[in-house]
Design an enzyme around this catalytic site. Structure first.
Site, PDB file in Angstrom:
ATOM      1  N   GLU A   1       0.908  -1.201  -0.115  1.00 12.37           N
ATOM      2  CA  GLU A   1       0.033  -0.025   0.022  1.00 12.37           C
ATOM      3  C   GLU A   1       0.955   1.205  -0.077  1.00 12.37           C
ATOM      4  OE1 GLU A   1      -3.573   2.038   2.944  1.00 12.37           O
ATOM      5  OE2 GLU A   1      -2.364   0.174   3.653  1.00 12.37           O
TER       6      GLU A   1
ATOM      7  N   LYS B   1      -9.245   2.251  -2.191  1.00 10.93           N
ATOM      8  CA  LYS B   1      -9.428   1.702  -1.260  1.00 10.93           C
ATOM      9  C   LYS B   1     -10.846   2.143  -0.544  1.00 10.93           C
ATOM     10  CE  LYS B   1      -7.231   1.124   3.332  1.00 10.93           C
ATOM     11  NZ  LYS B   1      -5.907   1.937   4.149  1.00 10.93           N
TER      12      LYS B   1
ATOM     13  N   CYS C   1      -5.320  -3.104   2.233  1.00 14.32           N
ATOM     14  CA  CYS C   1      -5.210  -3.177   3.637  1.00 14.32           C
ATOM     15  C   CYS C   1      -6.572  -3.372   4.213  1.00 14.32           C
ATOM     16  CB  CYS C   1      -4.306  -1.953   4.095  1.00 14.32           C
ATOM     17  SG  CYS C   1      -3.773  -2.395   5.845  1.00 14.32           S
TER      18      CYS C   1
ATOM     19  N   SER D   1       0.552  -2.785   7.221  1.00 16.13           N
ATOM     20  CA  SER D   1      -0.002  -2.929   8.408  1.00 16.13           C
ATOM     21  C   SER D   1       0.848  -2.935   9.426  1.00 16.13           C
ATOM     22  CB  SER D   1      -0.656  -4.432   8.376  1.00 16.13           C
ATOM     23  OG  SER D   1      -1.250  -4.749   9.672  1.00 16.13           O
TER      24      SER D   1
ATOM     25  N   SER E   1      23.572   4.362  33.139  1.00 15.20           N
ATOM     26  CA  SER E   1      23.353   4.793  34.370  1.00 15.20           C
ATOM     27  C   SER E   1      23.449   3.562  35.117  1.00 15.20           C
ATOM     28  CB  SER E   1      21.863   5.166  34.797  1.00 15.20           C
ATOM     29  OG  SER E   1      20.813   4.048  34.577  1.00 15.20           O
TER      30      SER E   1
ATOM     31  N   GLY F   1      21.304   1.224  35.242  1.00 19.51           N
ATOM     32  CA  GLY F   1      19.948   0.704  35.382  1.00 19.51           C
ATOM     33  C   GLY F   1      19.596  -0.178  34.203  1.00 19.51           C
TER      34      GLY F   1
ATOM     35  N   SER G   1      18.291   1.968  30.634  1.00 18.58           N
ATOM     36  CA  SER G   1      19.480   2.459  29.721  1.00 18.58           C
ATOM     37  C   SER G   1      20.437   1.186  29.083  1.00 18.58           C
ATOM     38  CB  SER G   1      20.500   3.396  30.496  1.00 18.58           C
ATOM     39  OG  SER G   1      21.194   2.922  31.539  1.00 18.58           O
TER      40      SER G   1
ATOM     41  N   THR H   1      15.575   6.917  27.037  1.00 15.37           N
ATOM     42  CA  THR H   1      15.586   5.480  27.729  1.00 15.37           C
ATOM     43  C   THR H   1      14.131   5.194  28.370  1.00 15.37           C
ATOM     44  OG1 THR H   1      16.753   5.913  29.783  1.00 15.37           O
ATOM     45  CG2 THR H   1      18.145   5.282  27.714  1.00 15.37           C
TER      46      THR H   1
ATOM     47  N   GLU I   1       7.095   3.861  33.295  1.00 17.21           N
ATOM     48  CA  GLU I   1       7.403   5.318  33.961  1.00 17.21           C
ATOM     49  C   GLU I   1       6.617   6.363  33.240  1.00 17.21           C
ATOM     50  OE1 GLU I   1      12.058   3.990  34.946  1.00 17.21           O
ATOM     51  OE2 GLU I   1      11.683   4.856  33.109  1.00 17.21           O
TER      52      GLU I   1
ATOM     53  N   LYS J   1       3.328  15.876  30.230  1.00 16.70           N
ATOM     54  CA  LYS J   1       4.654  15.457  30.071  1.00 16.70           C
ATOM     55  C   LYS J   1       4.637  14.535  28.669  1.00 16.70           C
ATOM     56  CE  LYS J   1       6.304  15.027  34.859  1.00 16.70           C
ATOM     57  NZ  LYS J   1       7.052  14.274  35.641  1.00 16.70           N
TER      58      LYS J   1
END
Length: 547
Positions: free
Chosen positions: A41, A112, A148, A189, A300, A302, A305, A405, A410, A520
């Site tokens: 497509e 379509k 599709c 898709s 870090s 952690g 990351s 990251t 979070e 945020k």
């Protein structure tokens, strides 16, 4: 009829490059005695061009490209996807079309019918739906051409507050009246780990219902947030998948519709492996199509990351990844050591920059303004923002793209600092829940220990205050992820989530955090989409609402 499935990776707006790929495949198929070549497509423009479709020059270039491609279709036919101008007096300016090319020119155009407007899709913004149906008659075969969503008039819903019949018309119902010998579906898709099975089930059900083979040709490659996994298939009239192309890479396959031959299907992979492959492809194509080569991030010690940097190295090569280790007085020695070991395991450049002096200077300068207040989250965020300044400096100075990251768990609850650890040109793990991040780390270590074991087993912590752990302010991630999945992907209410066995007060607090932190996420980097409901343009929520 001999048909080529051409599963290719296109770039939006690269008319020359896309056309070269298409023509090269047509020429190769000619040599093999192929009758028809299938492309995906909007293969000429790349999917999805968004408001580039509103530019006259863009549409003209698409038309010119189709005309050039058509000239190569001598002794062979092809179906390519491109926008087409709607010449009718009323309606949207364009159709989303499949062009049937043969004998050096456009023989017919098939528009379509079903234009999705849910989740990431907004095709009705630009396209007029088809209202007339016919088939292609070529070399004694009748071919039904669909695009599709045209096969998705019936589909399973993710939650009970939805409909499985989204449209008033069924293109297959209309096309079945012509008794086609087979159905082709030109598709773009996108991948989502929790919907991939649905896609196959929809195709299988159509083949079974109408007793007709379906030739499904999907796009592969990433276009910023969207990742297309390929996986094109030939499904016989009994609903059996008899041919299947590769996932997450370009592939081609020639099939004789009258003599299928041996069954060729791919070994089923687990969803974590698919997420891994999707993210690697997403990073690689983002850099390649943007014209960048090098990435940077803060390492870090952690888990987030660590997983991000492994993905980056696998996508770009160790020589193109540079990291900063930025300890403060709250960073544990183990975290610094773990980050250093990981960098050395991967063979990437790393530099250590202690941020404590910078943080101390910020706090000293702010002291008169903060007089009479107690230290808290603000002071913690200063550390995250100081790190953000350092990694952005590397990005600006050397032309590296900063990889964010932050994981989906979070991001959902706002557990990140604006203009600090939320910085970045791309959020690699923004659609991956925390528990799946851990699973990714185990998958990465399946052959040898790349990520240090201590990084995987230690309690998650932002290390912004003494002995800090994520669970100081969040539920255990196993519970948090289940609550978030039910709220975000399944749209369940607080009452319904509580009924699953969670504390009502905790559920309401988590949902309140999700809703309060929409502002945020609105400012966050583009997120590589691997689920059915990623943050970003596929989940549109008001920034201000009393809900």
């Amino acid at each position: 009829m001999k048909v080529t499935f051409a599963q290719l990776n296109y770039t939006i707006g690269d008319f020359e490059g896309n056309s070269e790929k298409i023509i090269s495949e047509i020429e190769k198929s000619k040599e093999e005695g192929v009758d028809l070549v299938l492309f995906s497509e909007l293969s000429v423009t790349g999917y999805y061009p968004h408001d580039l479709l509103e530019k006259k020059e863009f549409i003209q270039k698409a038309e010119d490209a189709v005309a050039v491609i058509a000239k190569s279709c001598v002794g062979i036919a092809a179906l390519v996807g491109a926008p087409r101008i709607n010449e009718n007096e009323r309606g949207k300016k364009l159709f989303n079309s499949a062009f049937f090319l043969a004998e050096g020119k456009i023989q017919s155009v098939h528009n379509k019918t079903l234009l999705p407007t849910y989740d990431i899709f907004d095709e009705y913004r630009h396209f007029e739906p088809n209202r007339s149906f016919d088939v292609v008659e070529y070399k004694g075969e009748k071919i039904a051409v669909t695009i599709c969503e045209d096969l998705w008039d019936e589909q399973p819903t993710a939650n009970e507050f939805g409909k499985d019949k989204l449209y008033e018309v069924s293109p297959m119902e209309e096309l079945a009246r012509f008794n086609p010998d087979f159905v082709v579906n030109l598709s773009a898709s996108p991948f989502s780990y929790n919907q991939e099975g649905w896609r196959k089930n929809v195709l299988i059900s159509k083949a079974e219902k109408y007793k007709v083979p379906i030739l499904y040709c999907n796009q592969v490659g990433a276009q910023t947030e969207l990742i297309f996994d390929g996986g094109s298939v030939f499904i016989d009239k009994n609903g059996d998948i008899v041919k299947e192309l590769k996932y997450f890479e370009e592939d081609r396959l020639v099939v004789d519709t009258r003599n299928i031959g041996e069954k060729q299907v791919k070994e089923k992979a687990g969803y974590i492996e698919k997420i891994h492959d999707a993210l690697v492809l997403g990073i690689r194509d983002y850099f390649r199509k943007m014209g960048f080569k090098q990435a940077t991030l803060g390492l870090s010690g952690g888990i987030d990351s660590a997983v991000t940097v492994v993905l980056a190295v696998r996508a770009l090569g160790a020589e193109n990844v540079r990291v900063l280790l930025m300890p403060s007085k709250y960073s544990s020695d183990h975290s610094i050591d773990d980050a250093r070991v990981l960098a050395e395991n991967l063979g990437i450049r790393y530099d250590i920059v202690n941020i404590q002096s910078a943080v101390d200077e910020f706090e000293k300068s702010l002291a008169p303004l903060f007089e009479g207040t107690s230290p808290g989250v603000t002071e913690e965020n200063i550390q995250a923002r100081a790190r953000g300044i350092y990694v952005m400096a590397i990005s600006n100075k050397f032309g590296h793209i900063l990889l964010n990251t932050t994981n989906k768990s979070e991001s959902a609850v706002g557990y990140g600092t604006l203009y600090g650890d939320m910085n970045g040109g791309m959020a690699v793990l923004g659609d991956v829940y925390k528990m799946d991040v851990f699973k990714l780390s185990r998958f990465m270590n399946k052959d040898s220990e790349v990520i240090p074991e201590n990084t995987i087993v230690k309690p998650p912590s932002a290390e912004l205050r003494p002995d800090q752990k994520d669970t100081d302010s969040l539920p255990d991630y196993k519970d948090l992820d289940e609550m978030l999945f039910n709220y975000i992907e399944l749209n369940k209410s607080p009452k319904e989530i509580t009924a699953l066995g969670f504390d009502e007060e905790v559920v309401r607090r988590v949902i309140r955090m999700v809703n309060m932190n929409e502002y945020k996420r609105f400012q966050a980097a583009p997120i590589l989409r691997v689920s059915s409901k990623a943050f970003g343009f596929g989940r549109k929520m008001p920034l201000v609402a009393r809900y």
